[in-house]
Write a protein that holds these residues in place. Structure first.
Motif, short mmCIF file in Angstrom:
data_model
loop_
_atom_site.label_atom_id
_atom_site.label_comp_id
_atom_site.label_asym_id
_atom_site.label_seq_id
_atom_site.Cartn_x
_atom_site.Cartn_y
_atom_site.Cartn_z
N SER A 126 45.16 -5.73 44.06
CA SER A 126 44.88 -6.09 45.46
C SER A 126 43.39 -6.33 45.70
CB SER A 126 45.37 -4.96 46.38
OG SER A 126 45.05 -5.22 47.73
N VAL A 127 42.53 -5.54 45.02
CA VAL A 127 41.07 -5.68 45.19
C VAL A 127 40.43 -5.75 43.80
CG1 VAL A 127 40.85 -4.66 47.49
CG2 VAL A 127 40.98 -3.16 45.49
N PRO A 128 40.62 -6.86 43.09
CA PRO A 128 40.20 -6.94 41.68
C PRO A 128 38.70 -6.83 41.45
CG PRO A 128 40.87 -9.10 42.51
CD PRO A 128 41.27 -8.09 43.55
N ASP A 129 37.89 -7.12 42.46
CA ASP A 129 36.44 -7.09 42.27
C ASP A 129 35.80 -5.75 42.62
OD1 ASP A 129 36.45 -9.75 41.44
OD2 ASP A 129 36.37 -10.49 43.51
N ASP A 130 36.59 -4.79 43.05
CA ASP A 130 36.06 -3.47 43.38
C ASP A 130 36.03 -2.62 42.11
OD1 ASP A 130 35.45 -0.95 44.29
OD2 ASP A 130 36.87 -0.97 45.96
N PRO A 131 34.85 -2.19 41.66
CA PRO A 131 34.79 -1.44 40.39
C PRO A 131 35.34 -0.02 40.50
CG PRO A 131 32.62 -1.52 41.40
CD PRO A 131 33.51 -2.42 42.23
N ALA A 132 35.39 0.55 41.69
CA ALA A 132 35.79 1.96 41.83
C ALA A 132 37.22 2.22 41.34
CB ALA A 132 35.61 2.42 43.27
N PRO A 133 38.23 1.45 41.77
CA PRO A 133 39.57 1.69 41.23
C PRO A 133 39.65 1.46 39.73
CG PRO A 133 39.68 0.33 43.21
CD PRO A 133 38.25 0.41 42.81
N ARG A 134 38.86 0.54 39.22
CA ARG A 134 38.87 0.27 37.78
C ARG A 134 38.32 1.46 37.00
NH1 ARG A 134 39.66 -4.95 35.96
NH2 ARG A 134 40.07 -6.48 37.59
N VAL A 135 37.24 2.05 37.49
CA VAL A 135 36.69 3.24 36.83
C VAL A 135 37.69 4.39 36.90
CG1 VAL A 135 34.87 4.99 36.93
CG2 VAL A 135 34.29 2.57 37.16
N ALA A 136 38.35 4.54 38.04
CA ALA A 136 39.35 5.60 38.20
C ALA A 136 40.52 5.39 37.25
CB ALA A 136 39.83 5.65 39.65
N TYR A 137 40.99 4.15 37.14
CA TYR A 137 42.08 3.83 36.22
C TYR A 137 41.66 4.15 34.79
CZ TYR A 137 45.76 1.16 33.82
OH TYR A 137 46.80 0.79 33.01
N GLY A 138 40.46 3.72 34.42
CA GLY A 138 39.98 3.97 33.07
C GLY A 138 39.89 5.45 32.76
N GLU A 139 39.44 6.23 33.73
CA GLU A 139 39.31 7.67 33.54
C GLU A 139 40.67 8.31 33.21
OE1 GLU A 139 37.87 11.61 36.13
OE2 GLU A 139 38.15 9.66 37.12
N VAL A 140 41.68 7.96 33.99
CA VAL A 140 43.01 8.54 33.78
C VAL A 140 43.61 8.04 32.48
CG1 VAL A 140 45.35 8.73 34.70
CG2 VAL A 140 43.40 8.83 36.26
N ALA A 141 43.49 6.74 32.22
CA ALA A 141 44.09 6.17 31.01
C ALA A 141 43.47 6.75 29.75
CB ALA A 141 43.94 4.65 31.03
N MET A 142 42.15 6.95 29.75
CA MET A 142 41.50 7.52 28.57
C MET A 142 41.92 8.97 28.37
SD MET A 142 37.70 5.79 28.32
CE MET A 142 37.25 5.78 30.06
N SER A 143 42.11 9.71 29.46
CA SER A 143 42.59 11.09 29.34
C SER A 143 44.00 11.13 28.77
CB SER A 143 42.54 11.79 30.70
OG SER A 143 41.22 11.96 31.15
#
Length: 246
Positions: free
Chosen positions: A48-65
């Motif tokens: 929905s908001v592809p240019d917002d880095p915050a959800p991307r960082v949050a996704y990466g954090e969970v996925a890496m864990s």
């Protein structure tokens, strides 16, 4: 559209907090359930908001864990899940500027202004996401995938897709369809196209180490000790690869 994004944000925040508040080693089953819900909610928010880095960082954090937990469980399915989660984090966080040897491109990324984020532990609060942290998260995603590939040495596959192709597919498609999220589990950076797992691990580890070296040279929050630790991780990846890839 704004109302839809706000709804997706509320759901993503709820599940992200649930996942990040759960300790994976002591509550593995609970964490996996929370992580799966969080990744799906964050994936929809990113769409929905592809240019917002915050959800991307949050996704990466969970996925890496999730990747880190799965790699500890023996078995082909968990190994595949661990690599797939690492590839998902790579999709969310990849920046083309991190490939290659141009340190000034990394410095330019890190110099961008911070953005407001609701992805903070305390509900109802807002914080700032600094560009330097986004760059570090992207480097960490590279390291995590490199480490999974070097440790697990999965079979080569011919269905990997670059982040740019994935995002272009999503833009052309518009709405989210069932099974879309599985596409990000096949992410491979443009710099690694045509490489097998060993070659991909070597390139990703080198790119990640260069990020920390470039940040250390800027003289900010990251210094020589961070660059040295990154070099140690790169060397550890290389030590696990077949002969001829060091």
């Amino acid at each position: 559209m704004a109302e839809d994004s706000a709804r997706l944000m509320r759901k993503a925040l709820k599940y992200w907090r649930s996942a990040t508040e759960t300790s994976p080693p002591s509550n593995a089953a609970r964490f996996m359930r929370a992580a799966n819900r969080a990744e799906t909610a964050l994936f929809r928010l990113i769409r929905s908001v592809p240019d917002d880095p915050a959800p991307r960082v949050a996704y990466g954090e969970v996925a890496m864990s999730r990747s880190s937990l799965l790699v500890q469980v023996p078995g082909r399915l968990t190994a595949s899940g661990s690599v797939g989660a690492a590839r998902g984090a790579l999709w969310a966080l990849d920046r083309a500027e991190l490939a290659g040897t141009d340190a000034w491109r990394i410095a330019a990324l890190a110099a961008n202004p911070p953005v407001a984020t609701e992805f903070v532990r305390e509900e109802g609060k807002r914080g700032l996401l600094f560009a330097e942290d986004v760059v570090v998260a992207a480097a960490e995603a590279r390291f995590v995938l490199a480490e999974r590939l070097a440790t697990l040495q999965p079979r080569a596959r011919d269905d990997l897709v670059t982040p740019g192709t994935i995002d272009a597919t999503f833009r052309a498609q518009g709405k989210v369809l069932g099974g879309d999220e599985s596409l990000v589990w096949r992410c491979q950076t443009e710099s690694c196209r045509g490489q097998d797992g060993a070659g991909e691990a070597r390139i990703l580890a080198a790119e990640a180490a260069r990020v920390f070296l470039a940040l250390a040279e800027l003289g900010g929050r990251f210094g020589p000790e961070d660059a040295a630790e990154a070099e140690r991780r790169r060397a550890a990846v290389l030590s696990r690869l077949p002969l001829g890839f060091d």
